[in-house]
Design a protein around this motif. Structure first.
Motif, PDB file in Angstrom:
ATOM      1  N   ALA A  24      -0.158 -19.671  -3.066  1.00 32.40           N
ATOM      2  CA  ALA A  24      -1.508 -19.540  -3.610  1.00 32.40           C
ATOM      3  C   ALA A  24      -1.790 -20.659  -4.618  1.00 32.40           C
ATOM      4  O   ALA A  24      -2.868 -21.253  -4.618  1.00 32.40           O
ATOM      5  CB  ALA A  24      -1.687 -18.175  -4.274  1.00 32.40           C
ATOM      6  N   ASN A  33       2.721  -5.242   1.214  1.00 30.84           N
ATOM      7  CA  ASN A  33       2.745  -4.304   2.330  1.00 30.84           C
ATOM      8  C   ASN A  33       3.955  -3.391   2.148  1.00 30.84           C
ATOM      9  O   ASN A  33       5.051  -3.861   1.848  1.00 30.84           O
ATOM     10  CB  ASN A  33       2.857  -5.094   3.639  1.00 30.84           C
ATOM     11  CG  ASN A  33       2.771  -4.218   4.866  1.00 30.84           C
ATOM     12  OD1 ASN A  33       3.461  -3.215   4.978  1.00 30.84           O
ATOM     13  ND2 ASN A  33       1.932  -4.625   5.801  1.00 30.84           N
ATOM     14  N   GLU A  76      -5.955 -17.722  -1.637  1.00 29.11           N
ATOM     15  CA  GLU A  76      -4.845 -16.814  -1.346  1.00 29.11           C
ATOM     16  C   GLU A  76      -3.648 -17.584  -0.821  1.00 29.11           C
ATOM     17  O   GLU A  76      -3.791 -18.638  -0.189  1.00 29.11           O
ATOM     18  CB  GLU A  76      -5.305 -15.793  -0.297  1.00 29.11           C
ATOM     19  CG  GLU A  76      -4.296 -14.701  -0.035  1.00 29.11           C
ATOM     20  CD  GLU A  76      -4.811 -13.660   0.939  1.00 29.11           C
ATOM     21  OE1 GLU A  76      -4.450 -13.732   2.128  1.00 29.11           O
ATOM     22  OE2 GLU A  76      -5.584 -12.789   0.509  1.00 29.11           O
ATOM     23  N   THR A  98      -3.394 -13.689  -4.742  1.00 27.19           N
ATOM     24  CA  THR A  98      -4.700 -14.303  -4.922  1.00 27.19           C
ATOM     25  C   THR A  98      -4.749 -14.906  -6.311  1.00 27.19           C
ATOM     26  O   THR A  98      -4.439 -14.236  -7.300  1.00 27.19           O
ATOM     27  CB  THR A  98      -5.829 -13.258  -4.767  1.00 27.19           C
ATOM     28  OG1 THR A  98      -5.710 -12.637  -3.486  1.00 27.19           O
ATOM     29  CG2 THR A  98      -7.198 -13.899  -4.890  1.00 27.19           C
ATOM     30  N   VAL A 112       3.400 -10.144   1.871  1.00 27.07           N
ATOM     31  CA  VAL A 112       3.021 -10.281   0.468  1.00 27.07           C
ATOM     32  C   VAL A 112       1.921 -11.335   0.385  1.00 27.07           C
ATOM     33  O   VAL A 112       2.058 -12.425   0.922  1.00 27.07           O
ATOM     34  CB  VAL A 112       4.234 -10.698  -0.405  1.00 27.07           C
ATOM     35  CG1 VAL A 112       3.801 -10.906  -1.850  1.00 27.07           C
ATOM     36  CG2 VAL A 112       5.340  -9.660  -0.332  1.00 27.07           C
ATOM     37  N   ARG A 113       0.813 -10.941  -0.283  1.00 29.23           N
ATOM     38  CA  ARG A 113      -0.312 -11.866  -0.457  1.00 29.23           C
ATOM     39  C   ARG A 113      -0.664 -11.951  -1.932  1.00 29.23           C
ATOM     40  O   ARG A 113      -0.788 -10.929  -2.609  1.00 29.23           O
ATOM     41  CB  ARG A 113      -1.524 -11.385   0.333  1.00 29.23           C
ATOM     42  CG  ARG A 113      -1.316 -11.435   1.845  1.00 29.23           C
ATOM     43  CD  ARG A 113      -2.585 -11.171   2.642  1.00 29.23           C
ATOM     44  NE  ARG A 113      -3.520 -10.208   2.098  1.00 29.23           N
ATOM     45  CZ  ARG A 113      -3.510  -8.900   2.365  1.00 29.23           C
ATOM     46  NH1 ARG A 113      -2.603  -8.387   3.176  1.00 29.23           N
ATOM     47  NH2 ARG A 113      -4.409  -8.111   1.833  1.00 29.23           N
ATOM     48  N   GLN A 166       0.328 -16.529   1.032  1.00 23.63           N
ATOM     49  CA  GLN A 166       1.065 -15.397   1.574  1.00 23.63           C
ATOM     50  C   GLN A 166       2.483 -15.791   1.941  1.00 23.63           C
ATOM     51  O   GLN A 166       2.799 -16.977   2.060  1.00 23.63           O
ATOM     52  CB  GLN A 166       0.340 -14.807   2.777  1.00 23.63           C
ATOM     53  CG  GLN A 166       0.127 -15.772   3.930  1.00 23.63           C
ATOM     54  CD  GLN A 166      -0.562 -15.082   5.090  1.00 23.63           C
ATOM     55  OE1 GLN A 166      -0.223 -13.960   5.435  1.00 23.63           O
ATOM     56  NE2 GLN A 166      -1.525 -15.762   5.689  1.00 23.63           N
ATOM     57  N   ALA A 220       4.731 -16.228  -2.204  1.00 30.90           N
ATOM     58  CA  ALA A 220       3.285 -16.007  -2.039  1.00 30.90           C
ATOM     59  C   ALA A 220       2.509 -16.601  -3.213  1.00 30.90           C
ATOM     60  O   ALA A 220       1.470 -17.242  -3.027  1.00 30.90           O
ATOM     61  CB  ALA A 220       2.988 -14.517  -1.902  1.00 30.90           C
ATOM     62  N   GLY A 275       2.591 -12.474   5.907  1.00 33.79           N
ATOM     63  CA  GLY A 275       1.504 -11.676   5.355  1.00 33.79           C
ATOM     64  C   GLY A 275       1.964 -10.395   4.681  1.00 33.79           C
ATOM     65  O   GLY A 275       1.126  -9.629   4.198  1.00 33.79           O
TER      66      GLY A 275
END
Length: 114
Positions: free
Chosen positions: A84, A61, A37, A48, A45-46, A39, A80, A43
């Motif tokens: 990742a 969010n 992950e 994966t 926007v995260r 971000q 983000a 946090g």
């Protein structure tokens, strides 16, 4: 000249190369299954991705959504995903680096990002 030849055992070299190729394939399969992950915005926007860099999920969010400022949201998404992917590259180096060095020493393998 060394008595007895000093020639490498070709069968042994082929077996070593085949094992290294199998180990590399297994490591690549593991990377494709492993998720990491990244971000941005503390946090908000995260992202994966798999260890091989495939985007699997994006969580935003609701606090990050401002209809008047979509540029900031876009920047957070990009950051983000980049974070990742950096984590995925670190994982690739960890998993594949020793194998790549064994296949030719530090020069990397064509098609791999290192």
């Amino acid at each position: 000249m060394i008595p007895g030849g000093g020639q490498p055992n070709m069968q042994q070299l082929l077996q070593q190369a085949q094992k290294m190729q199998q180990d590399l394939a297994a490591a690549q399969e593991e990377l494709a299954r492993t998720e990491v992950e990244g971000q941005a915005g503390g946090g908000l926007v995260r992202a994966t991705v798999t260890g091989s860099g495939e985007l699997r999920a994006l969580v935003i969010n609701p606090k990050a959504v401002d209809p008047e400022d979509t540029e900031t949201l876009a920047d957070l998404v990009v950051a983000a995903v980049q974070a990742a992917n950096e984590n995925a590259q670190a994982l690739q180096q960890e998993k594949l680096g020793p194998l790549a060095q064994g296949l030719g020493g530090g020069g990397g393998i064509p098609g791999l990002p290192f």
